[in-house]
Structures are given as structure tokens and as C-alpha cells.
Design a protein around this motif. Structure first.
Motif, PDB file in Angstrom:
ATOM      1  N   ARG A  38      -1.450  -5.485 -13.128  1.00 37.09           N
ATOM      2  CA  ARG A  38      -2.451  -4.879 -12.251  1.00 37.09           C
ATOM      3  C   ARG A  38      -2.518  -5.610 -10.911  1.00 37.09           C
ATOM      4  N   GLU A  39      -2.542  -6.948 -10.947  1.00 34.63           N
ATOM      5  CA  GLU A  39      -2.587  -7.725  -9.705  1.00 34.63           C
ATOM      6  C   GLU A  39      -1.336  -7.499  -8.860  1.00 34.63           C
ATOM      7  N   MET A  40      -0.175  -7.394  -9.533  1.00 38.78           N
ATOM      8  CA  MET A  40       1.065  -7.124  -8.801  1.00 38.78           C
ATOM      9  C   MET A  40       0.979  -5.791  -8.073  1.00 38.78           C
ATOM     10  N   CYS A  41       0.522  -4.772  -8.775  1.00 39.63           N
ATOM     11  CA  CYS A  41       0.444  -3.437  -8.184  1.00 39.63           C
ATOM     12  C   CYS A  41      -0.545  -3.404  -7.024  1.00 39.63           C
ATOM     13  N   VAL A  42      -1.701  -4.000  -7.214  1.00 41.97           N
ATOM     14  CA  VAL A  42      -2.715  -4.016  -6.158  1.00 41.97           C
ATOM     15  C   VAL A  42      -2.205  -4.768  -4.929  1.00 41.97           C
ATOM     16  N   ALA A  43      -1.637  -5.947  -5.128  1.00 46.10           N
ATOM     17  CA  ALA A  43      -1.119  -6.736  -3.998  1.00 46.10           C
ATOM     18  C   ALA A  43       0.053  -6.026  -3.333  1.00 46.10           C
ATOM     19  N   GLY A  44       0.919  -5.427  -4.141  1.00 40.52           N
ATOM     20  CA  GLY A  44       2.071  -4.730  -3.580  1.00 40.52           C
ATOM     21  C   GLY A  44       1.686  -3.522  -2.760  1.00 40.52           C
ATOM     22  N   LEU A  45       0.772  -2.707  -3.279  1.00 39.20           N
ATOM     23  CA  LEU A  45       0.352  -1.514  -2.547  1.00 39.20           C
ATOM     24  C   LEU A  45      -0.465  -1.870  -1.304  1.00 39.20           C
ATOM     25  N   LYS A  46      -1.280  -2.894  -1.420  1.00 34.88           N
ATOM     26  CA  LYS A  46      -2.098  -3.328  -0.281  1.00 34.88           C
ATOM     27  C   LYS A  46      -1.212  -3.807   0.872  1.00 34.88           C
ATOM     28  N   ASN A  47      -0.097  -4.439   0.534  1.00 32.76           N
ATOM     29  CA  ASN A  47       0.771  -5.034   1.549  1.00 32.76           C
ATOM     30  C   ASN A  47       2.079  -4.271   1.767  1.00 32.76           C
ATOM     31  N   LEU A  48       2.204  -3.075   1.207  1.00 31.19           N
ATOM     32  CA  LEU A  48       3.457  -2.339   1.287  1.00 31.19           C
ATOM     33  C   LEU A  48       3.965  -2.130   2.714  1.00 31.19           C
ATOM     34  N   PRO A  49       3.142  -1.640   3.648  1.00 30.04           N
ATOM     35  CA  PRO A  49       3.656  -1.458   5.012  1.00 30.04           C
ATOM     36  C   PRO A  49       4.116  -2.781   5.649  1.00 30.04           C
ATOM     37  N   ALA A  50       3.372  -3.846   5.418  1.00 30.74           N
ATOM     38  CA  ALA A  50       3.731  -5.138   5.998  1.00 30.74           C
ATOM     39  C   ALA A  50       5.011  -5.682   5.379  1.00 30.74           C
ATOM     40  N   LEU A  75      10.964 -14.494   3.802  1.00 34.92           N
ATOM     41  CA  LEU A  75      10.804 -13.278   3.017  1.00 34.92           C
ATOM     42  C   LEU A  75      10.587 -13.601   1.540  1.00 34.92           C
ATOM     43  N   ALA A  76      11.299 -14.609   1.047  1.00 35.87           N
ATOM     44  CA  ALA A  76      11.139 -15.019  -0.353  1.00 35.87           C
ATOM     45  C   ALA A  76       9.763 -15.635  -0.608  1.00 35.87           C
ATOM     46  N   MET A  77       9.133 -16.160   0.426  1.00 36.15           N
ATOM     47  CA  MET A  77       7.829 -16.805   0.279  1.00 36.15           C
ATOM     48  C   MET A  77       6.654 -15.852   0.534  1.00 36.15           C
ATOM     49  N   LEU A  78       6.928 -14.581   0.828  1.00 38.65           N
ATOM     50  CA  LEU A  78       5.839 -13.618   1.065  1.00 38.65           C
ATOM     51  C   LEU A  78       4.853 -13.510  -0.104  1.00 38.65           C
ATOM     52  N   PRO A  79       5.288 -13.630  -1.372  1.00 38.90           N
ATOM     53  CA  PRO A  79       4.299 -13.560  -2.457  1.00 38.90           C
ATOM     54  C   PRO A  79       3.194 -14.612  -2.357  1.00 38.90           C
ATOM     55  N   LEU A  80       3.483 -15.740  -1.704  1.00 39.45           N
ATOM     56  CA  LEU A  80       2.428 -16.749  -1.530  1.00 39.45           C
ATOM     57  C   LEU A  80       1.272 -16.191  -0.713  1.00 39.45           C
ATOM     58  N   SER A  81       1.585 -15.448   0.335  1.00 41.98           N
ATOM     59  CA  SER A  81       0.539 -14.852   1.161  1.00 41.98           C
ATOM     60  C   SER A  81      -0.202 -13.769   0.406  1.00 41.98           C
ATOM     61  N   MET A  82       0.514 -13.034  -0.431  1.00 43.45           N
ATOM     62  CA  MET A  82      -0.118 -11.950  -1.186  1.00 43.45           C
ATOM     63  C   MET A  82      -1.124 -12.473  -2.196  1.00 43.45           C
ATOM     64  N   THR A  83      -0.892 -13.638  -2.763  1.00 43.57           N
ATOM     65  CA  THR A  83      -1.791 -14.164  -3.781  1.00 43.57           C
ATOM     66  C   THR A  83      -3.093 -14.672  -3.203  1.00 43.57           C
ATOM     67  N   ASP A  84      -3.112 -14.965  -1.932  1.00 47.44           N
ATOM     68  CA  ASP A  84      -4.340 -15.444  -1.311  1.00 47.44           C
ATOM     69  C   ASP A  84      -5.330 -14.315  -1.058  1.00 47.44           C
ATOM     70  N   GLY A  85      -4.909 -13.073  -1.297  1.00 52.75           N
ATOM     71  CA  GLY A  85      -5.784 -11.930  -1.096  1.00 52.75           C
ATOM     72  C   GLY A  85      -5.831 -11.447   0.334  1.00 52.75           C
ATOM     73  N   LYS A  86      -5.032 -12.046   1.210  1.00 52.73           N
ATOM     74  CA  LYS A  86      -5.003 -11.632   2.607  1.00 52.73           C
ATOM     75  C   LYS A  86      -3.905 -10.597   2.806  1.00 52.73           C
ATOM     76  N   LYS A  87      -3.979  -9.911   3.926  1.00 51.68           N
ATOM     77  CA  LYS A  87      -2.896  -9.017   4.321  1.00 51.68           C
ATOM     78  C   LYS A  87      -1.725  -9.878   4.792  1.00 51.68           C
ATOM     79  N   VAL A  88      -0.535  -9.444   4.455  1.00 51.24           N
ATOM     80  CA  VAL A  88       0.667 -10.164   4.846  1.00 51.24           C
ATOM     81  C   VAL A  88       1.003  -9.830   6.290  1.00 51.24           C
ATOM     82  N   ASN A  89       1.352 -10.841   7.060  1.00 49.87           N
ATOM     83  CA  ASN A  89       1.805 -10.646   8.427  1.00 49.87           C
ATOM     84  C   ASN A  89       3.331 -10.591   8.420  1.00 49.87           C
ATOM     85  N   PRO A  90       3.934  -9.469   8.818  1.00 53.19           N
ATOM     86  CA  PRO A  90       5.388  -9.371   8.774  1.00 53.19           C
ATOM     87  C   PRO A  90       6.091 -10.402   9.652  1.00 53.19           C
TER      88      PRO A  90
END
Length: 181
Positions: A38-50, A75-90
């Protein structure tokens, strides 16, 4: 644990929650597959455009050797930003800290490859176990500033007792990837 951690914890927060001062080992018994998915899906969809924008930016750097290695690590470290609950900055893939850890990251890759290949000689399963055990080493190297050997050790400790869960989540991700590829 900090307020961002709950009693049951998903895989990504379990791995990357940097605000927890307690040892990660204390959370091991609370790792939950459904919550992780569930957390993967939520974080992935929230940050999909970024994430798509970051991949496009990464693809544009393929022809620039030094910069591309740094953006690949970013790019490999993007999941770190996703776990903080913030939007990812491309544009975070261009951060200079990824280029600073480039040599150690490549050394870590060589150590990972040698270790997994050596384990593969004992049949296929030990190689998978070693790969799962060391799967977090890159995060420990680049985010926590550990050297490659310390990163491998920290990754082994963090994944101890959770390899089945990591294997199932990875298997699910691979299935979804091949489904849409």
C-alpha cells in the motif's frame, strides 16, 4: 520511534526512515506485506509525474559520462525522498552529493557483484539471499555516509530476518514491471 513511524511499518519506511533514533532491528517483527504494498502504491502514484520527469532527465544525460553516473546514482536514491512523505524533485538527480560518492558507489557495485557471484557457486538460492541481504547498501553508502564495507554490513543487519518479505515485495515489483513492459 518518531511520530512518522507506526506500530506496523511498511518496507520503505522501515528501510529509510531517517528520523528514527532507535535501532531498525526493533521494528523487524512489525514489517507487514500489505502495508508495504500500500505504501509503495501511494508513494509511487503521488510521485509518478516527478519520477517520469527524473527518468527523462536521466535519459538526456546518457551521452555525458561523468554527469550520467551521478544522475544514475541520484535516480537510484529517489526512494529515499519518497519515504519522507515529500514530493520528489526531479532535479534532485543532479545533486552534487551523488557525484561525490561515485567512486565508492562503483567500488560497492564491484563488491556486491563479487559477493553475489561467489554465493551463486553454491547454487542459485545463496546468491539470491546475499543479493537481498546487501540490497540496501547503496542507501547506506550515499545517504548515511558509510564506506562500502560498512554499508554492506549495515545492509545485512537491516535486512536480517526480513529477507522473505523483501523477496516477495521484489517479486511483486518485477511482476508488475513485466506486466506493463
Amino acid at each position: 520511534f518518531s511520530e512518522s513511524c507506526s506500530t506496523k511499518i511498511g518496507y520503505f519506511r522501515y528501510i529509510c526512515c531517517r528520523s528514527c533514533s532507535s535501532k531498525i532491528r526493533a521494528m523487524k517483527n512489525n514489517l507487514d506485506f500489505a502495508l508495504t504494498v500500500r505504501e509503495m502504491c501511494v508513494a509511487g502514484l503521488k510521485n509518478l509525474p516527478a519520477v517520469v520527469a527524473a527518468v527523462v532527465l536521466w535519459a538526456l544525460t546518457v551521452w555525458i559520462p561523468y554527469l550520467n553516473v551521478g544522475t544514475t546514482i541520484g535516480l537510484a536514491m529517489l526512494p529515499l525522498s519518497m519515504t519522507d512523505g515529500k514530493k520528489v524533485n526531479p532535479l534532485s538527480i543532479f545533486d552534487s552529493r551523488w557525484r561525490r560518492c561515485m567512486g565508492e558507489y562503483l567500488l560497492l557495485g564491484v563488491l556486491l557483484l563479487c559477493g553475489v557471484l561467489a554465493a551463486m557457486f553454491f547454487l542459485f538460492v545463496p546468491g539470491i539471499v546475499v543479493a537481498l541481504s546487501w540490497s540496501l547498501a547503496g542507501f547506506y553508502l550515499c545517504d548515511r555516509g558509510k564506506n562500502p564495507v560498512q554499508a554492506l554490513h549495515a545492509s545485512g543487519e537491516a535486512t536480517y530476518g526480513s529477507k522473505w518479505m523483501i523477496f516477495l515485495v521484489t517479486l511483486l515489483l518485477q511482476f508488475v514491471y513485466f506486466l506493463f513492459y
